[in-house]
Design an enzyme around this catalytic site. Structure first.
Site, short mmCIF file in Angstrom:
data_model
loop_
_atom_site.label_atom_id
_atom_site.label_comp_id
_atom_site.label_asym_id
_atom_site.label_seq_id
_atom_site.Cartn_x
_atom_site.Cartn_y
_atom_site.Cartn_z
N VAL A 188 0.88 -1.32 -0.03
CA VAL A 188 -0.16 0.19 0.02
C VAL A 188 0.75 1.12 0.03
O VAL A 188 0.22 2.35 -0.28
CB VAL A 188 -1.04 0.03 1.10
CG1 VAL A 188 -0.28 0.13 2.53
CG2 VAL A 188 -2.27 0.98 1.10
N TYR A 189 2.10 1.26 0.25
CA TYR A 189 2.95 2.37 0.46
C TYR A 189 3.11 3.12 -1.16
O TYR A 189 3.72 2.04 -2.15
CB TYR A 189 4.25 2.16 1.02
CG TYR A 189 4.16 1.69 2.40
CD1 TYR A 189 3.00 1.70 3.29
CD2 TYR A 189 5.62 1.09 3.06
CE1 TYR A 189 3.05 1.55 4.42
CE2 TYR A 189 5.44 0.73 4.24
CZ TYR A 189 4.29 0.79 5.20
OH TYR A 189 4.34 0.47 6.31
N SER A 190 2.91 4.13 -1.65
CA SER A 190 2.29 5.17 -0.64
C SER A 190 1.21 5.72 -1.47
O SER A 190 1.10 6.56 -2.05
CB SER A 190 3.32 6.23 -0.39
OG SER A 190 3.89 6.81 -1.61
N GLU B 230 4.35 1.93 -5.00
CA GLU B 230 5.41 2.79 -5.17
C GLU B 230 6.67 2.43 -4.67
O GLU B 230 7.79 2.64 -5.15
CB GLU B 230 5.15 4.42 -5.14
CG GLU B 230 4.06 5.05 -6.05
CD GLU B 230 2.50 4.71 -5.66
OE1 GLU B 230 1.87 4.81 -6.69
OE2 GLU B 230 2.30 4.19 -4.65
#
Length: 317
Positions: free
Chosen positions: A52-54, A64
């Site tokens: 999930v970052y970012s 990413e």
């Protein structure tokens, strides 16, 4: 550099883990490469990220951070063997079905992470958040498959409380499934309540490795933030405002006092307190510049006195 065995895993890591949430958010790819190079060159070996970052940053879709780490690995032959990669599954990626800890999603998500990271295996794969909709047995069955295939080498959980972790361990024992070997809780000198107590006791009793996130309270424990106007210095400003209260100021005051005596920075002292804490394997900390990485190395060399540890324990109660 001294290493610590990560709970019951076969992973031995240096006692500080790099937090990759900054990649593709507060620093761009060239800066990320410089910092990753400096991190490994200083003897560190573990990098934490998540699928999930970012996602939260404007224009981002998630992934990413993993992508930048993967490009760095591709451009640095031989680096993969030098490091331990941690990543996570389970956070909501904003697409239907792309969240949670179902077998179907885990089996797909791990392939996406492997592709972005440019690697054949993940050293430590975390369940990012509890998923009440999915039984522990289903999640652990998925991890059993991935462990057998060699796509992951150990499993952990983030953000579980003592009851949830106990339940997950019991299900693993009852069904001969792999058990969580590492916990990733929020824990620092300010935020102690969720880990100190039953959860910490359980991890010590069961020899579960612990890597802490928000180890510097989003930067508050560096001592840079003393008033609302200081929050403009950081993209994390909104998350730091909750620390601007009398207890927070007592903690940063004590950190400054110990730092002066140790000829160190407040951030180095805050990390040294965590490293010395029983039950903690390693704090996770992020950096946006090479000098901050150099500061991590100094933190590992600090030896806080019993009196200094008592002072920090007392003001942070």
């Amino acid at each position: 550099m001294t290493k610590r065995l990560l709970g019951q895993t076969d992973l031995s890591i240096t006692p500080l883990v790099f937090g990759g949430n900054v990649f593709g958010w507060t620093i761009d790819e060239p800066a990320s490469f410089r910092i990753l190079d400096a991190f490994v060159d200083h003897g560190f070996d573990s990098i934490d990220t998540a699928d999930v970052y970012s996602l939260w940053a404007e224009g981002n879709q998630g992934g990413e951070s993993e992508t930048i780490i993967g490009r760095w690995l591709k451009s640095r032959p031989g680096r993969r063997e030098q490091i331990k990669l941690f990543t996570k599954v389970g956070a909501d990626l904003g697409i239907e079905g792309h969240k949670g800890l179902s077998r179907k999603w885990i089996i797909r998500a791990v392939e996406d992470s492997l592709r972005r990271l440019n690697t054949d295996y993940i050293d430590l794969y975390f369940s990012h958040w509890p998923d009440p909709a999915t039984p522990y047995e289903e999640t652990l069955e998925a991890y059993k498959t991935l462990l057998a295939e060699g796509k992951i080498r150990a499993i952990g959980a983030s953000n579980l409380d003592a009851t949830q972790l106990t339940d997950a361990l019991n299900v693993a024992a009852q069904h001969a499934l792999p058990a969580y070997q590492v916990l990733q809780p929020e824990y620092n000198l300010y935020d102690r309540n969720s880990f100190d107590g039953p959860l910490r006791d359980l991890c010590i009793k069961k020899n579960i490795g612990v890597v802490t996130y928000y180890s510097l309270a989003s930067g508050f424990l560096t001592g840079k933030y003393r008033k609302e106007s200081d929050l403009q210095q950081s993209k994390r400003g909104a998350g730091i405002s909750k620390y601007l209260n009398p207890r927070g100021f007592r903690i940063v005051g004590a950190l400054a006092e110990v730092a002066e005596a140790q000829q160190a920075t407040s951030a180095e002292v805050a990390l040294a307190w965590l490293i010395a804490r029983e039950g903690v394997t390693a704090p996770i900390a992020s950096a946006t510049s090479v000098p901050q990485v150099e500061s991590f190395a100094r933190a590992l060399q600090l030896s806080l006195t019993p009196q200094q540890l008592t002072l920090l324990d007392t003001v942070s109660q």
